[in-house]
Design a protein around this motif. Structure first.
Motif, PDB file in Angstrom:
ATOM      1  N   ASP A  53      -1.918   8.517   3.545  1.00  0.00           N
ATOM      2  CA  ASP A  53      -1.438   7.256   4.105  1.00  0.00           C
ATOM      3  C   ASP A  53      -1.637   7.303   5.615  1.00  0.00           C
ATOM      4  OD1 ASP A  53      -0.250   4.841   4.604  1.00  0.00           O
ATOM      5  OD2 ASP A  53       1.612   5.271   3.538  1.00  0.00           O
ATOM      6  N   GLU A  54      -2.575   6.516   6.123  1.00  0.00           N
ATOM      7  CA  GLU A  54      -2.927   6.472   7.548  1.00  0.00           C
ATOM      8  C   GLU A  54      -3.224   7.887   8.074  1.00  0.00           C
ATOM      9  OE1 GLU A  54      -3.511   3.704   8.754  1.00  0.00           O
ATOM     10  OE2 GLU A  54      -2.204   2.204   7.844  1.00  0.00           O
TER      11      GLU A  54
ATOM     12  N   ARG B 200       0.822  -1.213   0.000  1.00  0.00           N
ATOM     13  CA  ARG B 200       0.000   0.000   0.000  1.00  0.00           C
ATOM     14  C   ARG B 200       0.856   1.263   0.000  1.00  0.00           C
ATOM     15  NH1 ARG B 200      -3.274  -0.826   5.310  1.00  0.00           N
ATOM     16  NH2 ARG B 200      -1.105  -1.189   5.955  1.00  0.00           N
ATOM     17  N   THR B 201       1.780   1.360   0.956  1.00  0.00           N
ATOM     18  CA  THR B 201       2.627   2.554   1.032  1.00  0.00           C
ATOM     19  C   THR B 201       3.550   2.646  -0.174  1.00  0.00           C
ATOM     20  OG1 THR B 201       2.550   2.670   3.445  1.00  0.00           O
ATOM     21  CG2 THR B 201       4.448   3.682   2.381  1.00  0.00           C
TER      22      THR B 201
ATOM     23  N   TYR C   8       0.620  14.432  -1.267  1.00  0.00           N
ATOM     24  CA  TYR C   8       0.798  13.180  -0.527  1.00  0.00           C
ATOM     25  C   TYR C   8       1.057  13.480   0.946  1.00  0.00           C
ATOM     26  CZ  TYR C   8       3.233   8.841   0.932  1.00  0.00           C
ATOM     27  OH  TYR C   8       3.629   7.703   1.582  1.00  0.00           O
TER      28      TYR C   8
ATOM     29  N   ILE D  90      -5.112   5.343   2.128  1.00  0.00           N
ATOM     30  CA  ILE D  90      -4.597   4.098   2.687  1.00  0.00           C
ATOM     31  C   ILE D  90      -4.875   4.098   4.183  1.00  0.00           C
ATOM     32  CG2 ILE D  90      -2.491   2.766   3.139  1.00  0.00           C
ATOM     33  CD1 ILE D  90      -1.314   4.242   0.623  1.00  0.00           C
TER      34      ILE D  90
ATOM     35  N   ALA E 120       1.720   4.304  -2.951  1.00  0.00           N
ATOM     36  CA  ALA E 120       1.633   5.758  -2.761  1.00  0.00           C
ATOM     37  C   ALA E 120       2.953   6.432  -3.111  1.00  0.00           C
ATOM     38  CB  ALA E 120       1.245   6.069  -1.315  1.00  0.00           C
TER      39      ALA E 120
ATOM     40  N   GLU F  77       2.602   8.445   5.858  1.00  0.00           N
ATOM     41  CA  GLU F  77       2.229   7.700   7.064  1.00  0.00           C
ATOM     42  C   GLU F  77       2.927   8.225   8.311  1.00  0.00           C
ATOM     43  OE1 GLU F  77       2.468   3.025   8.540  1.00  0.00           O
ATOM     44  OE2 GLU F  77       3.643   3.704   6.825  1.00  0.00           O
TER      45      GLU F  77
END
Length: 507
Positions: free
Chosen positions: A422-423, A294-295, A334, A453, A298, A337
């Motif tokens: 991301d998170e 997933r990461t 972006y 994500i 991204a 995370e």
């Protein structure tokens, strides 16, 4: 038997009272949960227990020994059997997993030669005890955030601590890893270890804790056995109101395709033939277990990693994204995370962080126009309800939820067409999570395309219009909101076909 107690702990920072007479205790073989909103004083209390900070007043007792609150230190805490697992892993990035675990487990001896084979076997044993399938020879820098968190847990287990402090240990873990962690916690409890467990995930608290203490504004609000509380009770004690309702998704707008990915592969990142699309006014959630890619997806889309093949289209036009600068030029943003390492500069002000991605718009002849910088930052701070003394405050002094709002503002200031998250609510409290969800949905309603994500199943289900499930670097399923359920998403992530009975029932 009580192995630790804190009595009347006070701590102030520059006139701001972080703790106001907090008292609690830990018994051997129990899990004592500490809950509260961001800024309630939990992290400050952890730093005092581990010796990273000194309390202004109060007393500590560890295994019957009174410890002076103004003479504690991390080394002394470790010597007394205290181990801490933090939300942000405190590992040496350029050392291997084995070496990081050895630092916690081994006792230094100047003349003893290093037995590398024994060291590696011990690291493998610690990892195996928590069910972590990691190569002990990997360099920590190459690990994802969830993998680093597992190394931290292995360190604490290997050190055979009598008191283990867990500060948001599951923030980066998926449901399967959380189950493994709970098994480790149960083993620690059985071995007589006292566990202080901090989490914003109230369902976890009500599952794993024996006792619960609630902090609010640096004070102890209530403490008692887990059976005394419901989730609603905890929310009321923490914030004085019920659990905020999920942000309304409404009916997704039928916008044009803002981002399209066609057969993108990145062998170094483990991605294989990724194809997906995100429309304006839509949130596409990305679910999957740790290591699913997933990461890495991204980072590839944002130019932090170079794709080997495939095509990316923005607004229907093929683009070549070789760097973050390229991505920004094509309208991508972006929010990563790890907000502390990559999402903000903790030592800089709210104003500086908010405008960091749009420096040309606040600069003239190479000099930053502070009035312009402040005006932009104040607009976002007001709109996002950032709790800070002013936009001149250092971001590192803010709570996790407010830090995340600043990270989000930084990228929305670029006026992107596509936002990759991301998170986005990792490690923030229930109220801040609801606010962040509301901000995201507000932007989506204005036509922004979002690729989100998350390891939080409820977040994925509540926020997404469609859900992509990744398995081992591939897209295993694309589910509509009507098709999606926690059982189906988890089943696909574990390898079941998306339309099979196993996908519905496997857990």
């Amino acid at each position: 038997m009580t192995v630790f107690s804190a009595d009347g702990i006070h701590k102030s920072f520059g006139g701001v009272h972080a703790l106001r007479g907090v008292s609690f205790d830990l018994a051997a073989g129990e899990v004592h949960a500490l809950v509260g909103e961001n800024g309630a004083g939990k992290s400050t209390l952890i730093r005092i227990i581990t010796g990273a900070d000194h309390a202004d007043a109060g007393s500590l007792q560890i295994a019957g020994e009174t410890v002076s609150v103004d003479r504690t230190s991390p080394a002394a805490a470790r010597a007394r059997g205290i181990a801490a697992i933090y939300q942000q892993p405190a590992l040496f990035p350029d050392l291997t997993v084995t070496e990081n675990i050895a630092i916690a487990v081994e006792r230094p001896h100047p003349w003893r030669p290093i037995d590398w084979r024994a060291r590696r076997l011990e690291a493998a044993r610690c990892l195996d005890r928590i069910g972590a399938n990691l190569n002990p020879d990997r360099v920590v820098r190459s690990l994802s955030m969830p993998e680093q968190q597992l190394v931290e847990i292995a360190k604490a287990v290997g050190a055979q601590a009598r008191i283990v402090l867990m500060d948001e240990p599951t923030a980066s873990l998926t449901d399967r890893e959380i189950e493994r962690l709970f098994a480790v916690v149960a083993a620690l409890r059985q071995a007589g270890v006292a566990v202080l467990y901090i989490s914003h995930r109230l369902e976890e608290i009500l599952t794993i804790a024996d006792r619960i203490t609630v902090l609010r504004d640096g004070t102890t609000v209530v403490s008692g056995p887990r059976t005394r509380f419901t989730k609603g009770d905890l929310v009321r004690f923490m914030a004085g109101h019920e659990d905020p309702a999920p942000a309304s998704r409404g009916v997704p707008t039928a916008g044009d395709v803002a981002l399209e990915v066609r057969h993108v592969s990145n062998r170094a990142a483990g991605l294989h033939h990724i194809s997906l699309s995100v429309r304006g006014g839509e949130i596409v959630g990305v679910a999957g277990l740790v290591g699913s890619g997933r990461t890495e997806l991204a980072e590839t889309l944002f130019g932090l990693r170079r794709a080997d093949s495939g095509e990316v289209l923005i607004g229907g036009v093929p683009v070549a994204i070789r760097s973050p600068a390229d991505a920004m030029r094509f309208g991508l943003a972006y929010v990563p995370e790890d907000r502390r390492r990559h999402g903000m500069v903790a030592e800089m002000s709210v104003a500086a962080n908010t405008t960091l991605a749009v420096l040309p718009s606040v600069s003239r002849a190479g000099l930053i126009q502070r009035d312009r910088e402040r005006a932009i930052a104040e607009r976002y701070a007001t709109s996002f309800r950032v709790k800070a003394p002013s936009v001149d405050a250092t971001v590192g002094t803010l709570s996790g939820g407010n830090q995340q709002k600043v990270s989000l503002a930084r990228w929305l200031a670029t006026a992107p067409d596509v936002l990759i998250l991301d998170e986005p609510t990792q490690g923030v409290d229930v109220a801040a999570k609801a606010e962040i969800h509301g901000l995201i949905r507000q932007q989506v309603n204005r036509g922004l395309a979002v690729l989100m994500i998350s390891s939080d199943m409820r977040e994925i289900l509540d926020m997404s219009d469609r859900i992509v499930v990744m398995v081992r670097g591939r897209i295993a399923a694309m589910l509509s909101r009507e098709e999606a359920s926690s059982q189906r998403v988890l089943g696909v992530a574990l390898g079941a076909p998306p339309d099979s009975d196993t996908a519905e029932t496997r857990s």
